[in-house]
Design a protein around this motif. Sequence first.
Motif, mmCIF file in Angstrom:
data_model
loop_
_atom_site.group_PDB
_atom_site.id
_atom_site.type_symbol
_atom_site.label_atom_id
_atom_site.label_comp_id
_atom_site.label_asym_id
_atom_site.label_seq_id
_atom_site.Cartn_x
_atom_site.Cartn_y
_atom_site.Cartn_z
ATOM 1 N N LEU A 1 -13.560 -14.590 -0.183
ATOM 2 C CA LEU A 1 -12.801 -13.461 -0.698
ATOM 3 C C LEU A 1 -13.049 -12.292 0.237
ATOM 4 O O LEU A 1 -14.194 -11.967 0.543
ATOM 5 C CB LEU A 1 -13.282 -13.130 -2.120
ATOM 6 C CG LEU A 1 -12.622 -11.988 -2.852
ATOM 7 C CD1 LEU A 1 -11.183 -12.340 -3.181
ATOM 8 C CD2 LEU A 1 -13.383 -11.676 -4.129
ATOM 9 N N PHE A 2 -11.975 -11.658 0.723
ATOM 10 C CA PHE A 2 -12.089 -10.544 1.662
ATOM 11 C C PHE A 2 -11.439 -9.304 1.068
ATOM 12 O O PHE A 2 -10.356 -9.390 0.486
ATOM 13 C CB PHE A 2 -11.371 -10.858 2.981
ATOM 14 C CG PHE A 2 -11.915 -12.039 3.706
ATOM 15 C CD1 PHE A 2 -12.982 -11.899 4.578
ATOM 16 C CD2 PHE A 2 -11.365 -13.292 3.532
ATOM 17 C CE1 PHE A 2 -13.487 -12.983 5.257
ATOM 18 C CE2 PHE A 2 -11.854 -14.389 4.203
ATOM 19 C CZ PHE A 2 -12.920 -14.236 5.071
ATOM 20 N N GLU A 3 -12.088 -8.157 1.262
ATOM 21 C CA GLU A 3 -11.469 -6.895 0.870
ATOM 22 C C GLU A 3 -10.747 -6.318 2.082
ATOM 23 O O GLU A 3 -11.302 -6.236 3.169
ATOM 24 C CB GLU A 3 -12.516 -5.895 0.376
ATOM 25 C CG GLU A 3 -11.892 -4.600 -0.085
ATOM 26 C CD GLU A 3 -12.915 -3.599 -0.599
ATOM 27 O OE1 GLU A 3 -12.493 -2.512 -1.018
ATOM 28 O OE2 GLU A 3 -14.120 -3.889 -0.577
ATOM 29 N N VAL A 4 -9.492 -5.925 1.896
ATOM 30 C CA VAL A 4 -8.703 -5.301 2.949
ATOM 31 C C VAL A 4 -8.860 -3.794 2.797
ATOM 32 O O VAL A 4 -8.594 -3.247 1.731
ATOM 33 C CB VAL A 4 -7.207 -5.691 2.834
ATOM 34 C CG1 VAL A 4 -6.384 -5.003 3.907
ATOM 35 C CG2 VAL A 4 -7.048 -7.198 2.900
ATOM 36 N N THR A 5 -9.305 -3.145 3.855
ATOM 37 C CA THR A 5 -9.494 -1.695 3.808
ATOM 38 C C THR A 5 -8.670 -1.029 4.899
ATOM 39 O O THR A 5 -8.326 -1.645 5.901
ATOM 40 C CB THR A 5 -10.978 -1.319 4.003
ATOM 41 O OG1 THR A 5 -11.410 -1.779 5.291
ATOM 42 C CG2 THR A 5 -11.846 -1.916 2.916
ATOM 43 N N ARG B 1 -4.412 -7.474 -5.959
ATOM 44 C CA ARG B 1 -4.666 -6.042 -6.036
ATOM 45 C C ARG B 1 -5.506 -5.749 -7.258
ATOM 46 O O ARG B 1 -5.267 -6.289 -8.341
ATOM 47 C CB ARG B 1 -3.356 -5.278 -6.121
ATOM 48 C CG ARG B 1 -3.583 -3.780 -6.298
ATOM 49 C CD ARG B 1 -2.375 -2.968 -6.067
ATOM 50 N NE ARG B 1 -1.852 -3.007 -4.726
ATOM 51 C CZ ARG B 1 -2.397 -2.372 -3.686
ATOM 52 N NH1 ARG B 1 -3.499 -1.709 -3.827
ATOM 53 N NH2 ARG B 1 -1.827 -2.431 -2.505
ATOM 54 N N ASP B 2 -6.483 -4.878 -7.075
ATOM 55 C CA ASP B 2 -7.305 -4.400 -8.176
ATOM 56 C C ASP B 2 -6.465 -3.404 -8.976
ATOM 57 O O ASP B 2 -6.040 -2.379 -8.447
ATOM 58 C CB ASP B 2 -8.558 -3.734 -7.606
ATOM 59 C CG ASP B 2 -9.453 -3.149 -8.671
ATOM 60 O OD1 ASP B 2 -9.197 -3.374 -9.861
ATOM 61 O OD2 ASP B 2 -10.418 -2.472 -8.313
ATOM 62 N N GLU C 1 -7.554 1.063 -5.864
ATOM 63 C CA GLU C 1 -6.618 0.822 -4.771
ATOM 64 C C GLU C 1 -7.136 -0.264 -3.840
ATOM 65 O O GLU C 1 -6.864 -0.248 -2.655
ATOM 66 C CB GLU C 1 -6.388 2.128 -3.999
ATOM 67 C CG GLU C 1 -5.593 3.144 -4.763
ATOM 68 C CD GLU C 1 -4.189 2.651 -5.090
ATOM 69 O OE1 GLU C 1 -3.526 2.072 -4.212
ATOM 70 O OE2 GLU C 1 -3.759 2.834 -6.240
ATOM 71 N N ARG C 2 -7.870 -1.202 -4.356
ATOM 72 C CA ARG C 2 -8.436 -2.261 -3.532
ATOM 73 C C ARG C 2 -7.470 -3.423 -3.417
ATOM 74 O O ARG C 2 -6.800 -3.790 -4.376
ATOM 75 C CB ARG C 2 -9.762 -2.740 -4.102
ATOM 76 C CG ARG C 2 -10.817 -1.673 -4.031
ATOM 77 C CD ARG C 2 -12.125 -2.187 -4.503
ATOM 78 N NE ARG C 2 -13.135 -1.142 -4.349
ATOM 79 C CZ ARG C 2 -14.362 -1.274 -4.739
ATOM 80 N NH1 ARG C 2 -14.769 -2.384 -5.311
ATOM 81 N NH2 ARG C 2 -15.220 -0.299 -4.558
ATOM 82 N N LEU C 3 -7.467 -4.006 -2.225
ATOM 83 C CA LEU C 3 -6.626 -5.154 -1.950
ATOM 84 C C LEU C 3 -7.515 -6.276 -1.433
ATOM 85 O O LEU C 3 -8.410 -6.042 -0.615
ATOM 86 C CB LEU C 3 -5.569 -4.783 -0.897
ATOM 87 C CG LEU C 3 -4.565 -5.837 -0.505
ATOM 88 C CD1 LEU C 3 -3.725 -6.258 -1.693
ATOM 89 C CD2 LEU C 3 -3.669 -5.308 0.599
ATOM 90 N N TRP C 4 -7.281 -7.488 -1.918
ATOM 91 C CA TRP C 4 -8.141 -8.619 -1.591
ATOM 92 C C TRP C 4 -7.319 -9.768 -1.017
ATOM 93 O O TRP C 4 -6.207 -10.027 -1.469
ATOM 94 C CB TRP C 4 -8.862 -9.116 -2.844
ATOM 95 C CG TRP C 4 -9.652 -8.053 -3.529
ATOM 96 C CD1 TRP C 4 -9.209 -7.191 -4.494
ATOM 97 C CD2 TRP C 4 -11.011 -7.705 -3.288
ATOM 98 N NE1 TRP C 4 -10.215 -6.347 -4.874
ATOM 99 C CE2 TRP C 4 -11.340 -6.641 -4.151
ATOM 100 C CE3 TRP C 4 -11.997 -8.198 -2.440
ATOM 101 C CZ2 TRP C 4 -12.589 -6.065 -4.176
ATOM 102 C CZ3 TRP C 4 -13.248 -7.625 -2.475
ATOM 103 C CH2 TRP C 4 -13.532 -6.570 -3.333
ATOM 104 N N THR D 1 0.873 -1.162 0.000
ATOM 105 C CA THR D 1 0.000 0.000 0.000
ATOM 106 C C THR D 1 0.919 1.222 0.000
ATOM 107 O O THR D 1 2.144 1.074 -0.088
ATOM 108 C CB THR D 1 -0.932 0.011 1.232
ATOM 109 O OG1 THR D 1 -0.145 0.215 2.410
ATOM 110 C CG2 THR D 1 -1.718 -1.281 1.344
#
Length: 182
Positions: A133-137, A118-119, A123-126, A77
């Motif tokens: 499937l989890f999105e990291v925020t 990474r998307d 800026e999405r991270l999974w 990030t």
Amino acid sequence: CVGRGFSKALFWLTGVGILSVLVKNPIEADGPALESPPGLIPFPPSQKHAADRSGGNLISSLLPPPPPPAPLSMALTAYHIVLLFDDRGAVVSRITHELVQQQDWARATHGMPRGLARDVHGERLWIVSDRQLFEVTSEREDRHVWSMLLRLERFDDALEKCRGSPQQRARVLAAHADWLFR
């Protein structure tokens, strides 16, 4: 490679840690392409790994501890390195190389972790597991960056990251003045 301007930061996942180095733009560089010698960021040990080493006999206590196992996957990030191990997730600061957060992974609930993705459009991270499937925020990821840079005596960078706070700016300027009078 991650970075803006003339130099880029290269982070390379190896078996013993993360190699980090600042690389100059080869077209604009006069001389060596590396801005500084490469550094190695060690993998953070897990609590389970440390507990396993606490017992044992005299000979095993005299031997150096084995390195922590390598992660399955790594993602970057703006200010952190996200690592996914088979038993946990860990976040390490790109600035100080210190462990920021560590979370155990519940395999019974979430399944076996497979990797980080990474998307490319955002800026999405999974986090990908075999079941979910989890999105990291993250929120306000840069909120303590100025103080970390101040601790490393990178005053110009710290001043740039103060986000308009007069108290933060005053602390950075005072620390810089003290440093200049040493």
